[in-house]
Motif scaffolding. Structure first.
Motif, mmCIF file in Angstrom:
data_model
loop_
_atom_site.group_PDB
_atom_site.id
_atom_site.type_symbol
_atom_site.label_atom_id
_atom_site.label_comp_id
_atom_site.label_asym_id
_atom_site.label_seq_id
_atom_site.Cartn_x
_atom_site.Cartn_y
_atom_site.Cartn_z
ATOM 1 N N UNK A 145 51.135 123.383 42.799
ATOM 2 C CA UNK A 145 50.749 123.198 41.983
ATOM 3 C C UNK A 145 50.286 120.945 41.714
ATOM 4 N N UNK A 146 50.529 121.058 42.968
ATOM 5 C CA UNK A 146 49.834 119.949 44.197
ATOM 6 C C UNK A 146 48.787 119.694 43.938
ATOM 7 N N UNK A 147 48.135 121.182 44.959
ATOM 8 C CA UNK A 147 46.742 121.576 45.523
ATOM 9 C C UNK A 147 45.878 121.410 44.038
ATOM 10 N N UNK A 148 46.558 122.818 42.929
ATOM 11 C CA UNK A 148 45.585 122.398 41.880
ATOM 12 C C UNK A 148 45.228 121.324 40.655
ATOM 13 N N UNK A 149 46.483 120.248 41.093
ATOM 14 C CA UNK A 149 46.068 119.047 40.743
ATOM 15 C C UNK A 149 44.714 118.761 41.292
ATOM 16 N N UNK A 150 44.876 118.248 42.849
ATOM 17 C CA UNK A 150 44.433 117.818 43.974
ATOM 18 C C UNK A 150 42.436 118.202 43.494
ATOM 19 N N UNK A 151 42.182 119.843 43.099
ATOM 20 C CA UNK A 151 40.993 120.297 43.547
ATOM 21 C C UNK A 151 40.619 119.615 41.917
ATOM 22 N N UNK A 152 40.759 119.308 41.010
ATOM 23 C CA UNK A 152 40.459 118.676 39.558
ATOM 24 C C UNK A 152 39.965 117.500 39.762
ATOM 25 N N UNK A 153 41.172 116.821 40.327
ATOM 26 C CA UNK A 153 40.634 115.284 40.640
ATOM 27 C C UNK A 153 39.914 114.709 41.088
ATOM 28 N N UNK A 154 39.321 115.871 42.716
ATOM 29 C CA UNK A 154 38.604 115.336 42.967
ATOM 30 C C UNK A 154 37.229 115.476 42.883
ATOM 31 N N UNK A 155 36.850 115.861 41.697
ATOM 32 C CA UNK A 155 35.751 115.912 40.979
ATOM 33 C C UNK A 155 35.518 114.388 40.167
ATOM 34 N N UNK A 156 36.898 113.537 40.234
ATOM 35 C CA UNK A 156 37.416 112.094 39.527
ATOM 36 C C UNK A 156 36.887 111.021 39.942
ATOM 37 N N UNK A 157 37.478 111.194 40.993
ATOM 38 C CA UNK A 157 37.977 109.640 41.631
ATOM 39 C C UNK A 157 37.552 110.405 43.203
ATOM 40 N N UNK A 158 36.782 108.890 43.874
ATOM 41 C CA UNK A 158 36.459 108.740 44.889
ATOM 42 C C UNK A 158 36.973 110.026 45.943
ATOM 43 N N UNK A 159 38.455 108.897 45.921
ATOM 44 C CA UNK A 159 39.146 109.397 47.117
ATOM 45 C C UNK A 159 40.589 110.512 46.262
ATOM 46 N N UNK A 160 41.071 110.976 47.213
ATOM 47 C CA UNK A 160 42.430 111.853 46.359
ATOM 48 C C UNK A 160 43.245 112.160 47.330
ATOM 49 N N UNK A 161 44.453 111.741 47.383
ATOM 50 C CA UNK A 161 45.721 112.073 48.963
ATOM 51 C C UNK A 161 46.876 112.869 47.604
ATOM 52 N N UNK A 162 47.094 113.191 48.848
ATOM 53 C CA UNK A 162 48.419 114.694 49.241
ATOM 54 C C UNK A 162 49.182 113.798 49.749
ATOM 55 N N UNK A 163 50.593 113.540 49.443
ATOM 56 C CA UNK A 163 51.499 113.416 49.899
ATOM 57 C C UNK A 163 52.679 114.228 49.619
#
Length: 468
Positions: A17-35
């Motif tokens: 769920x976090x990886x899928x979310x990070x994938x779409x967020x990467x198109x909209x934010x300059x940086x995406x951190x997965x903790x």
């Protein structure tokens, strides 16, 4: 951790769920951190924080489509890495109420990957995104907010390394993908927000998984053998080919009737299933590991869509919103669809509005499978819950569909398109398929009138019925 970019999204939890979310967020934010608490980069086996990784985790056909949309080419990469495939309706041997359904290809791609294999491929594709970073081996302590608590603007974390100090990661958006154990409801209450309402249903599910090397082939071209639990015999199993030239067995029972973990006891349990296929196959199989158990006492749905107030800058996705009965393999697909909902709310660079996001997530993603599985779960007499007239009608119709599927592959294909979340359950009410369901389910495809009249030759007159 200093903010060195213009915009930042933080994803709590590095599972699917976090990886899928990070994938779409990467198109909209300059940086995406997965903790995450675990080591993620380079991990290959089951992770400590993901105990279900030792068991079968099915990616439904709709989930495969979304995965491919987000990571083009990944399906073929999995197949090239030794993951078997087939069609959900044409290459899987389904048994409902002990009766085998007619198999017919429906264009529903199965990706029979083990959970660690699937996670690794999706994680590796996420890693190559230049603006995604993994913050591993960190505990998640809580949320940071503006002074008036109306907006989440960061998260407090602490390294699990010896002597690790508490840190604050600032964020324009925080997405909770920490699963069933999500602490967001507690954090919100601590911030003065109302308690999140929850729906729970006790199913008392328990299952055991073991992997084998087969010495003889029981599949005869099929991908999996799946006798499904029924009210008459609430025990079932999934016996599927998977990566590494292995076969994976997960067998289950509900309401406290759980498979044993000793080898002899497990074999005896498998022998008690509605069909002998799996037990017969295990007589020619070499166990590769010890049987491992998992307990799932209740389903859980958190009703964020009903919240009157929510802070800006915070979304929740995956099992942190809804945990389905895992027998129906909906969790990973719903997590993928949840990522698409997040993407829909990132338009024009505007920050997502949590209330609207949760309403759309509930209506478009969670409601259909939740209602579907609730209907099935309440078909077991010992499961507590209100059996409304609508539920009873749905259960009767489902029984008719399954009966018709044992006689008509077209019905099987249509049913599996709904089970695979490719189409909504209402699709079974289309006139052409509904006529097949009624004709094959009620009459077995035979004339409902008797006796048949003879034609001029004295032979019984053949009666043709349009079935679409």
């Amino acid at each position: 951790m200093s903010d060195t970019t213009n915009t930042r999204a933080v994803v709590l939890g590095g599972s699917l769920a976090g990886l899928f979310a990070a994938r779409v967020l990467a198109d909209a934010y300059d940086e995406v951190l997965i903790v995450d608490r675990d080591v993620l980069v380079g991990a290959e086996g089951p992770r400590r924080s993901c105990p279900q990784g030792r068991h079968i985790n099915g990616l439904l056909a709709r989930g495969q489509l979304v995965m491919e949309e987000l990571f083009p080419g990944i399906t073929e990469e999995l197949f090239a890495d030794g993951v078997p495939t087939g069609d959900l309706a044409g290459d899987v041997r389904w048994y409902f109420n002990g009766k085998r359904v007619k198999q017919q290809h429906a264009g529903l791609v199965c990706v029979a990957a083990s959970r660690p294999m699937l996670e690794r491929h999706i994680r590796e594709r996420t890693q190559v995104l230049s603006n995604v970073l993994f913050v591993e081996k960190h505990d998640i302590l809580g949320l940071e907010t503006t002074p008036d608590r109306s907006r989440v603007n960061g998260v407090r974390v602490q390294s699990l390394e010896e002597g690790g100090a508490e840190e604050v990661i600032s964020a324009d958006l925080v997405v909770d993908a920490t699963g069933r154990g999500s602490r967001t409801p507690i954090w919100l209450e601590d911030l003065g927000y109302p308690r999140v309402k929850e729906d729970r249903k006790k199913i008392g599910l328990g299952y055991v998984t073991q992997h084998y090397r087969l010495l003889a082939d029981p599949y005869h071209g099929d991908l999996s053998i799946n006798p499904v639990a029924s009210a008459k015999l609430p025990r079932g199993a999934i016996f599927t080919k998977t990566d590494g030239d292995r076969v994976e067995l997960t067998t289950y029972g509900i309401l406290g009737d759980h498979p044993p973990t000793d080898q002899a006891g497990l074999y005896a349990w498998v022998k008690s299933l509605a069909v002998p296929d799996i037990y017969d196959a295990l007589q020619h199989a070499e166990p590769l590991d010890e049987p491992v158990a998992f307990r799932f006492p209740t389903t859980l749905r958190r009703r964020y869509e009903d919240m009157e107030r929510l802070p800006d800058g915070l979304l929740v996705t995956g099992d942190a919103v809804c945990c389905f009965n895992p027998v129906y393999a909906q969790g990973m697909t719903v997590a993928a669809l949840g990522a698409l909902t997040i993407r829909d709310h990132l338009h024009s660079g505007a920050a997502p509005q949590p209330g609207q996001y949760f309403r759309d997530l509930a209506r478009d993603v969670v409601d259909p499978p939740w209602q579907m599985t609730n209907t099935v779960d309440l078909g077991f007499p010992g499961v507590e819950g209100e059996r409304t007239i609508a539920i009873r009608v749905q259960q009767a119709f489902l029984a008719l569909v399954q009966k018709a599927a044992s006689r008509d592959g077209t019905v099987t294909a249509a049913y599996m398109r709904t089970a695979g979340l490719v189409e909504r359950p209402e699709s079974l009410m289309r006139p052409a398929i509904l006529l097949r369901i009624l004709w094959k389910g009620l009459f077995g495809g035979k004339s409902a009138t008797a006796p048949r009249q003879s034609n001029a030759t004295g032979a019984p007159a053949k009666r043709k019925v349009p079935v679409g």
